[in-house]
Design a protein around this motif. Sequence first.
Motif, short mmCIF file in Angstrom:
data_model
loop_
_atom_site.label_atom_id
_atom_site.label_comp_id
_atom_site.label_asym_id
_atom_site.label_seq_id
_atom_site.Cartn_x
_atom_site.Cartn_y
_atom_site.Cartn_z
N CYS A 116 40.11 39.30 33.28
CA CYS A 116 38.78 39.86 33.56
C CYS A 116 38.19 39.19 34.81
O CYS A 116 37.60 39.86 35.68
N GLN A 120 37.44 40.89 38.52
CA GLN A 120 36.11 40.80 39.13
C GLN A 120 36.20 40.33 40.57
O GLN A 120 35.51 40.84 41.46
N LYS A 124 36.92 44.82 40.76
CA LYS A 124 37.17 45.75 39.66
C LYS A 124 36.49 45.22 38.40
O LYS A 124 36.26 44.01 38.26
N SER A 125 36.20 46.13 37.50
CA SER A 125 35.56 45.75 36.25
C SER A 125 36.59 45.81 35.12
O SER A 125 37.23 46.84 34.90
N SER A 127 36.87 44.29 30.97
CA SER A 127 36.20 43.57 29.89
C SER A 127 37.16 43.35 28.73
O SER A 127 37.95 44.23 28.38
N SER A 209 38.50 48.99 31.15
CA SER A 209 38.25 48.91 32.59
C SER A 209 37.18 49.93 32.95
O SER A 209 37.15 51.04 32.41
N SER A 211 33.26 49.48 33.42
CA SER A 211 31.94 49.52 32.80
C SER A 211 30.90 49.92 33.84
O SER A 211 31.16 50.00 35.02
N PRO A 213 28.19 49.89 36.56
CA PRO A 213 27.77 48.88 37.56
C PRO A 213 26.30 48.56 37.41
O PRO A 213 25.52 49.33 36.87
N LYS A 315 34.29 56.07 35.40
CA LYS A 315 33.51 54.95 34.89
C LYS A 315 32.68 55.38 33.69
O LYS A 315 32.23 56.52 33.59
#
Length: 667
Positions: A116, A120, A124-125, A127, A209, A211, A213, A315
């Motif tokens: 994660c 970042q 990229k996101s 979680s 992947s 979330s 913004p 997203k």
Amino acid sequence: MIKSVKRLGAAVLSAVMMLTAVATPLGDNLPAVRESTSLTASAASWPSDYRNWSQAASDNSMMRSYGCWVVAQAKLLQEIGATPSGFNPDSYLNWEKSNGYINSNFNQVNGVNAPCKYAQQQGKSLSYLGAISSNITSKIWDNINNGYYSIIYVKTSAGSSHYVMIGNALSKSNNAIWVYNSNTAQSSAKPTSLSSKNYTLKELYTYKSGSTPSTDNVKLLGISSKKSNTVSDTNAFVVTDVYKPSNYKLTKAGIRIRREDGTYDNGWSEFHNTASTWTGYDYMYISYDMNSEVKITLRHGTKYYYKFYAVIEGKEYWSPEQSFTTTGSHSYGSWYTKTSATCTSGGTEERKCSCGATESRSTSALGHNYGSTYFEADHPHKYAHLCQRCGYKEFTGGNLAIYEKCDICYNENLPSKPCLNISSNGFKESDNVSFTWDPTDKTTHYNLTVEVLSGDEYKTVCRQTYVNSGFQATFGKGQYRAVLDSYNSNMFHQYTSDWRDWVHNSSDYVYFDIECAHEFLEEVVSPTYDNEGYTLHKCTKCGYSYKDNYTPALKLTELTGVKVKTQGSTSLTLAWDKNANAKGYIIEQYKGGKWTQIAKTSSNTAVTYTVNGLAADTTYTFRIKAYVISGESEIYSDYVRIAGKTRIANVASFKGSAVSASAVKLD
């Protein structure tokens, strides 16, 4: 429902399941993977297809032995596009070391969150949603269907630990779970089906992947300024506005709803993949009818919370939480016990509305309900009483002076063990049995008990109390035993008058037999065809019996006068003398190599029998025996055998055809 402003028309969305509950994360450290198969192959270059990466390709020896988790995470990062040019598991390993995610012993430190952080840093996101250890297979499919990513911790058939990543696209196309293998002895490991691996699934780690913004030009408001919510007694229609750039694709939408007293995990969800990408619109709205679309009937007078969901340009977006309260009021029934009150704790009562809503209230503790005062068996025998509900014990003060069932009290006052004697053994019913014993100390009196064996147990026939010397008595026939108890009545139990509760000691049992003085009646039983005769002697007092003077059983004599009475050319008539003791007769013929019964009479007066259907001028053999019925059995005499021959057949007609002085010719 999704609707645009630019054009009319709605897209019907197909329902799809979404993962709604994720187990609590493991914490900072992953399970140590020190049992993995040691892969000692020499280092090789990493394959161009990241799905084929295997830890054996690493330049690092520890990586080749224990790096399956690092390789699985590297594949995850590559899958979501969070990697720079030239990225491979070795470069990711070096990043983990420099950022403190792997220590000097090659152990993971907060390892689940390492990818994660890396994503970042790459803009990229990603979680980490947590780990579960049950229902793993079904949860993997939930992740696949909802676009989440899975790494699983497994045990091989050899007992080694291992980590592999689930290939979502391969799993969907093959309609079976496929994995990106990570630990082989080769530098390349092609994806394979999970079923082909003899793995035991131990734990599932879930990642998502994309979330929402913190700043974005997409707005999912949760409310609508253009269309109103409507709420009724058991239904609600809710709407949200969606603002986005017109070229952004909206591919998925949904809603989650819960009651005020619940959570989203135990609430309801409805998610749809849209039939259209919904590009070309900068405004649209999403609406849901709880009854017809979410398929739930709401409770009246109840508050509900909900959040809208949309996937735009890949997203996830969630609206702020909104709420509504259905109309109407509850009509509760009678109170019933939900949790019973105890002596020290209160309980709860509940009542229920027809819609399913419940209301509860507390009830008071019951308090203890003590029974009668008693004393404890343990020395020094404190007085106490018990609660009849919960068994709580409360001491009331004071002790019992002495308790005969207490070992300490009892042994201090126990009389010596007596020794019981009887005058002799083998008595008759008319004889006296004498019981004697020597005095014992600490004894105030003796009790003598005599028992007789009845079936499998002894029953008392005589009990003499407060005897201080010997005792005599006569007894009926039987097997007996006697016991002598020495008592110390000075230690009489103050709570009962039962003499057995006094302090006492018992002798060993003394056993003796009393024989019957028989008085016999005689009965002569005649012999039968089944049994011998005898004389029966039976005692009129005890039922004992015996037999003597046996005589032989009756025997049916064989037949006399057996003969062939008449002869015909096709028949023979057999005859015999009457047997006065017989019930009837059995006639048998020898034919076909064996004896065959051809007749059985039921009277002893029928003393002939004609056998028909015979051949002329032929000899036949027969045997005959008598029988009698005795009880349910037939008794037979010995066979008597006889043979007979039929005559030559008669000539039907003839005539003389030639005559001479000395002869006549007949035709």
